[in-house]
Every structure is written in C-alpha cells, then in structure tokens.
Design an enzyme around this catalytic site. Structure first.
Site, PDB file in Angstrom:
ATOM      1  N   MET A   1      24.524   8.413   2.926  1.00 46.78           N
ATOM      2  CA  MET A   1      24.517   9.697   3.638  1.00 46.78           C
ATOM      3  C   MET A   1      24.606   9.450   5.164  1.00 46.78           C
ATOM      4  O   MET A   1      25.349  10.328   5.879  1.00 46.78           O
ATOM      5  CB  MET A   1      23.057  10.237   3.363  1.00 46.78           C
ATOM      6  CG  MET A   1      22.966  11.888   3.981  1.00 46.78           C
ATOM      7  SD  MET A   1      24.452  12.870   3.026  1.00 46.78           S
ATOM      8  CE  MET A   1      23.300  13.279   1.497  1.00 46.78           C
TER       9      MET A   1
ATOM     10  N   LYS B   1     -17.601  -0.136   5.319  1.00 44.36           N
ATOM     11  CA  LYS B   1     -18.105  -1.041   4.539  1.00 44.36           C
ATOM     12  C   LYS B   1     -19.432  -0.991   4.200  1.00 44.36           C
ATOM     13  O   LYS B   1     -20.075  -1.337   3.170  1.00 44.36           O
ATOM     14  CB  LYS B   1     -17.614  -2.578   4.984  1.00 44.36           C
ATOM     15  CG  LYS B   1     -17.935  -3.583   3.746  1.00 44.36           C
ATOM     16  CD  LYS B   1     -17.174  -4.912   4.259  1.00 44.36           C
ATOM     17  CE  LYS B   1     -17.514  -5.839   3.140  1.00 44.36           C
ATOM     18  NZ  LYS B   1     -16.757  -7.364   3.458  1.00 44.36           N
TER      19      LYS B   1
ATOM     20  N   PHE C   1     -12.214  -6.404  13.664  1.00 48.03           N
ATOM     21  CA  PHE C   1     -10.946  -7.060  12.813  1.00 48.03           C
ATOM     22  C   PHE C   1     -10.612  -6.217  11.841  1.00 48.03           C
ATOM     23  O   PHE C   1     -11.301  -5.468  11.108  1.00 48.03           O
ATOM     24  CB  PHE C   1     -11.468  -8.549  12.234  1.00 48.03           C
ATOM     25  CG  PHE C   1     -10.596  -8.927  11.065  1.00 48.03           C
ATOM     26  CD1 PHE C   1      -9.243  -9.435  11.798  1.00 48.03           C
ATOM     27  CD2 PHE C   1     -10.774  -8.978   9.796  1.00 48.03           C
ATOM     28  CE1 PHE C   1      -8.144 -10.234  10.647  1.00 48.03           C
ATOM     29  CE2 PHE C   1      -9.650  -9.434   9.086  1.00 48.03           C
ATOM     30  CZ  PHE C   1      -8.501  -9.955   9.438  1.00 48.03           C
ATOM     31  N   GLN C   2      -9.179  -5.905  11.687  1.00 47.48           N
ATOM     32  CA  GLN C   2      -8.558  -4.751  10.810  1.00 47.48           C
ATOM     33  C   GLN C   2      -9.158  -3.371  10.803  1.00 47.48           C
ATOM     34  O   GLN C   2      -9.520  -2.694  10.062  1.00 47.48           O
ATOM     35  CB  GLN C   2      -8.856  -5.231   9.370  1.00 47.48           C
ATOM     36  CG  GLN C   2      -8.001  -6.308   9.034  1.00 47.48           C
ATOM     37  CD  GLN C   2      -7.792  -6.721   7.387  1.00 47.48           C
ATOM     38  OE1 GLN C   2      -8.647  -6.508   6.573  1.00 47.48           O
ATOM     39  NE2 GLN C   2      -6.553  -7.608   7.362  1.00 47.48           N
TER      40      GLN C   2
ATOM     41  N   GLU D   1       0.855  -1.128   0.015  1.00 47.39           N
ATOM     42  CA  GLU D   1      -0.024   0.009   0.020  1.00 47.39           C
ATOM     43  C   GLU D   1       0.732   1.116   0.059  1.00 47.39           C
ATOM     44  O   GLU D   1       0.262   2.334  -0.546  1.00 47.39           O
ATOM     45  CB  GLU D   1      -1.058  -0.014   1.251  1.00 47.39           C
ATOM     46  CG  GLU D   1      -1.979  -0.987   1.236  1.00 47.39           C
ATOM     47  CD  GLU D   1      -1.896  -2.392   1.813  1.00 47.39           C
ATOM     48  OE1 GLU D   1      -2.641  -3.340   1.839  1.00 47.39           O
ATOM     49  OE2 GLU D   1      -0.281  -2.417   2.035  1.00 47.39           O
TER      50      GLU D   1
END
Length: 597
Positions: free
Chosen positions: A506, A188, A138-139, A76
């Site tokens: 760096m 949802k 959940f999630q 993602e």
C-alpha cells in the site's frame, strides 16, 4: 482432532465442575488469588499474557488453578491482539495480562487497536509496589496516564479490598454501551496483600455510567416517516451492528423495505454478500455502486457507523449533495461528529432496529414503489461498471485470484478470515464474500500491521473446529512472526496466506500515485525464506510461484487440518487496489484503474 494440550484438557474438565460463577465468601486469599476468583466469576476461559516481576504473584495464583487457561505469547503486543481477536470472533470480553513498565508499553498498540474498533477487553497490568509509585522504580511507568487516551476507562487498585468491585466495574464497562478496552493496574503489594473475606458482587451500580439502551420513540417515529417517504433511500451499516448483535434485525429491515444496503470494512458480514440488495463495501476502496449510491441518496439510514474519513472522503464534497440523515448509535459522541445529521437516535442498535421494524410494519404508508424502482435502475447502471474486474494472468499470480480461490474453497466450511493491514487487507475485503458476521477479523480504525497472526491464534482457541486463515503480506507478518512459536506450543493450527509482492504494497501504491514513483524504503530487500522459517518453528511451509499451483496449495493447507501452514505466495509486484478514492477527494471521485490517472 488433537488441537489442545493436556493443560487445556485439564482446564476444560475443571471448568465443567464449576457450579456457580459467583463466590460469596472464601477463606483468606491474597490479592492475586482474589483476582483469579474474579476472572472465574466472569466466566473467563482464556487469558493471554507474559510474566514479569510485578505480576509473579498473579502467575503463582494461575498455577494453582485449572479453570482458566493461560496462553504464553512471545510479545505482549500479541497477547492483547490475541485476546482482541477472540473477542471479535465470539462477542465475549477478551482478557490479557502483562507486567509493569515495558510489559505495559509493549501492550499499548494492542490496546489502541481495540479502542479504535470498540472491542470489549480487560487488560490486567502489573505495577510496582504502591510506596514506589512515582519514584522511578525499576520497570515503572505511569500506566494510567499512558493508557488514558486509548481506553474506555482505567483503574489503579491501591487497596486489595477494592479489587473485586473494580474488576466487576471493569467487565461491566468493557461490554456495555459502546464496548471498549478497560485497563486494571495492580501494584505488586496489592497482588500479595491478604484479603480476609472475598465476595464478588453480582451487580454493580455506577452513578456516572448509565449508557442508554432504548432509542427515543419520537425520534424513531420521525425516522420511520422519513424512510417511507424516501425516493432514493440507502442503508449504511458499520461495525456497531456486529458488536450490537443486530445483524438479524438489519437483514429483516432491509428485506422489509427492499432498500439497497452497504457495509463498512468493519461491518462486512452483517449483510450476506449474496443478498442482491447488498452493494458491497463502501469507502476509499469500496465499490463504484456503493459509493455512488451513498453520494446520491436522498435519505440515508446510518446504523452503528461513524462517517469516518475512509468512508465519506472529503466531508465538504459529501455535504455538497442535500440528503436527510438518520443516525443510530449507542455512543452520543459519534453522532454529528463529522457529518451533521437530521434525526439522531441514541440507543442500542438492536433495540432501535427492532422498534423501527415494528413501527414500519404498523404504519399505513408504503414506500413509493415507482421511485424505488427508478432508484434501483440507476443503481444497476452503476453496477454495470464491474469495478472489481481485474486482468487475469497465466504468467504471474494475481492477489485477487488468490482471495477468490480461497473464498470458493472455503465458502461451504465454517471459516474465519483474519488480515493484517495493507493491500492484502483490501483485496480480502473486496473479493472474499462474507455471508455471516464475525467471520472477518481485521484492524479498521488504527490500521495495525501485525494483528493477523495473533488474531488467528485467539480465534482458533475459541473455534477449534473452524478453519482460520490469516491473509497477510510479507511486511505485516514479520511484525509478530515470533507467535509462530505460540502456535506450536498451544497447537493452534492456523493457515497463513502471505501475498508476497516483496513490497510494502500500500505504501508503494501511494508512492506510485502521489509521489511520482519515488519508492522510498518500500521495497523489502532482505526477506527471510518463509518456508524454512515456518519449518524451523515446527510448521509446514509451502512456496507458490505459479498461478496454476494456487488452488492445489490452498487445498493442501485445508487438508492439513492439524498443522499450521505458511503459504508464501509470490504475487504480482505491480498490482494496485482499485477502486480508490485518493486523499482529499470526494467519495464519488473514484479511480477505477490506472487508466483513470
């Protein structure tokens, strides 16, 4: 040239049949279908994302249409970076789609990167059903709370009837004023709820959000007077000039006055590198002449820049020299935030520069030519330092030489350069001479490793006929290297130039200079065989170990226009980025090389 899949071609053909971006009414839709209509109305062509349970209704709606091409990334974070790169190169709003919970948290780095650099984006996130919010479903995560500090605005849509106007607001906020990312969180149950009548508003009114466009005419008059009276003037432009599509105005103003000009890291390309009035990039790794001019000017015109710590160094040191400062910015909160200014002008930089140019042309006064000539004499003395010179080698590959060669081979081609973050980023900024805006795509404010490859993917979709090179390091490229799979699936033939010094370069440089050479965990001891890895993903891999082979390898990458090419270029492990302003030092207290230490 076969750059796009059959799905892309179908999407493009279907897009051509849309006669109007506005859908006044429709038969009954669910929330997900309404969302797609909203995106179509905004002219969205590409959507980067990754599916999950909370967004499956949205993905089902995507399956049923052909005008928006979804690009399935492998993480993602890369979805947001790719949409970000697309936005930076085109000026359009980039759009990404992620699921709830870990989908959102994986996207956070990409959102913060876009926020720091003021990039217009809309990120649609899935959420658990509204009755489950706050119950540790959940999630589930608090998307609005998590993203609040790193977005321009965010929304939680609790009623499907609010979806269309919310999306209109999101795009409006993202692209107007000081641009930035906007998150729209959709539960949802909202994505599946029925909407009897769909209408996408053509306009939106927001009483609490009305960014100023026109600068105050009185302040602009004062600025003109100050600029024309200046004896040691300087024009300092940042990324806001590019975001505001004001590069033509900046160039006209610079030509009109004949004053020296500098660009920040994010502003490179706003002024043509070949313009003799351009002093190069300023700041921590800027040129000697750009920094010395900044410190010693008597009138400074700052346009679309924010005086950040990597530009002015120690604020007390910068303030030790008296100068008058004119600051033009669309965001009032950026003015006098770090440096006190004398003439603040809040407004769209394009509009303000147009008015400045008009008033200068109308003014009876002219700059003091004798003083300006003397100032240029001093600047040319600083230029004679040749601060970007480096010692060439026939034994090891110098990273600066690689970038110079890349610039020479591509300067007459339509080329976009992305970078990750580190030494390679600074060498690309110093040695690639950008003539046009939006050709240099990198993470400035957040300094995010891993952006280079997703940026390149997003740009290549938008600009399929252009050359897109990602200048990276062996550390940065591994942050999102799985996106080589996305390049293969969607036929986006980008060219990866990995300046591989087997160090986090760096970090190693700072450890050498500030930590007495204690190289704590900066050496990359277990690197993959990048050539074999590229080939495993279906691409071309080239290993380059000798200076005399660099040009040939780059030419081969250009010749293989339909293939993604990974160039593993083994560079000098000891090379440092010069000039350098060390932490806590002033902008004119530069180190030009190791001999200065």
């Amino acid at each position: 040239m076969e750059l796009q899949s059959a799905d892309f071609k179908r999407a493009s053909a279907a897009q051509s049949h849309i006669t109007s971006p506005n859908f006044s009414t429709s038969s009954e839709l669910n929330g997900s279908e309404a969302l797609i209509r909203c995106l179509q109305s905004e002219g969205v062509q590409y959507l980067w994302g990754y599916p999950g349970g909370a967004v499956l209704y949205i993905y089902d709606a995507l399956f049923k249409q052909e005008t928006i091409q979804h690009v399935l990334v492998r993480h993602e974070q890369a979805a947001v970076h790719a949409a970000d790169g697309y936005a930076r190169a085109t000026g359009n709003v980039g759009v990404a789609l992620v699921t709830s919970g870990p989908g959102v948290t994986n996207a956070i780095t990409g959102i913060a990167t876009a926020y720091m650099d003021s990039i217009p984006m809309v990120i649609v996130t899935g959420q658990v059903p509204t009755p489950a919010i706050g119950l540790d479903a959940f999630q589930e995560c608090d998307t609005v709370g998590i993203t609040r500090p790193i977005v321009k605005h965010n929304f939680l849509v609790k009623d499907v009837r609010d979806l269309a106007v919310t999306m209109k607001k999101a795009f409006h906020i993202a692209r107007t004023g000081r641009p930035g990312p906007v998150v729209v969180d959709i539960p949802k149950d909202v994505s599946m709820a029925k909407l009897p009548n769909f209408a996408y508003p053509q306009h939106v009114e927001m009483r609490s959000y009305n960014p100023v466009r026109k600068g105050h005419s009185g302040q602009i008059r004062k600025a003109v007077q100050l600029l024309l009276q200046a004896k040691r003037p300087y024009i300092y432009s940042g990324g806001g000039v590019i975001l505001g599509e004001a590069c033509a105005e900046l160039r006209e103003l610079t030509d009109l006055l004949g004053y020296p000009v500098t660009n920040t890291l994010m502003g490179l390309g706003a002024t043509a590198a070949s313009d003799p009035k351009f002093l190069g990039m300023l700041g921590m790794h800027g040129t000697f002449e750009a920094n010395m001019t900044m410190q010693n000017c008597d009138v400074l015109l700052a346009v679309g820049a924010r005086f950040d710590d990597r530009v002015i160094g120690n604020p007390a040191h910068f303030a030790s020299v008296e100068r008058k400062i004119i600051h033009v910015d669309i965001d009032p909160s950026s003015i006098s935030k770090r440096v006190k200014v004398d003439i603040p002008i809040v407004g769209d930089v394009k509009d303000v520069l147009q008015e400045l140019i008009f008033q200068i042309k109308e003014a009876r006064a002219l700059p003091d030519s004798a003083a300006i000539n003397a100032w240029w004499s001093q600047i040319n003395e600083w230029r004679r330092k040749d601060c970007l010179v480096y010692k060439p080698s026939t034994e090891v590959i110098k990273p600066q030489m690689v970038v110079e060669t890349l610039c020479r081979l591509t300067k007459d081609r339509d080329t976009y350069i992305t970078s990750d973050v580190g030494q390679h980023q600074m060498w690309a900024a110093q040695y690639y001479r950008f003539e046009q805006p939006r050709r240099w795509i990198n993470s400035g404010g957040l300094g995010t490793m891993g952006v280079g490859l997703p940026y390149a993917m997003g740009i290549k979709l938008a600009k399929p006929e252009s050359d897109v090179f990602c200048v990276t390091g062996e550390g940065s490229i591994q942050m999102c290297i799985q996106e080589l799979s996305t390049c293969q699936q969607y036929k986006t033939p980008v060219k990866i130039v990995a300046l591989n010094n087997r160090y986090l370069g760096m970090v190693r440089q700072w450890q050498e200079l500030d930590y007495e050479g204690r190289y704590s965990h900066s050496y990359m001891e277990a690197l993959p065989d990048f050539v074999k890895l590229a080939e495993a993903y279906g691409h071309v891999g080239l290993l380059v170990t000798r200076p005399e082979d660099v040009e040939g390898a780059l030419k081969e990458a250009i010749r293989l226009k339909d293939r993604t090419v990974f160039l593993d270029i083994r560079t000098d492990q000891t090379e440092n980025v010069w000039p350098m302003v060390q932490a806590g030092k002033g902008i004119s207290e530069m180190r030009l090389g190791s001999e200065d230490l």
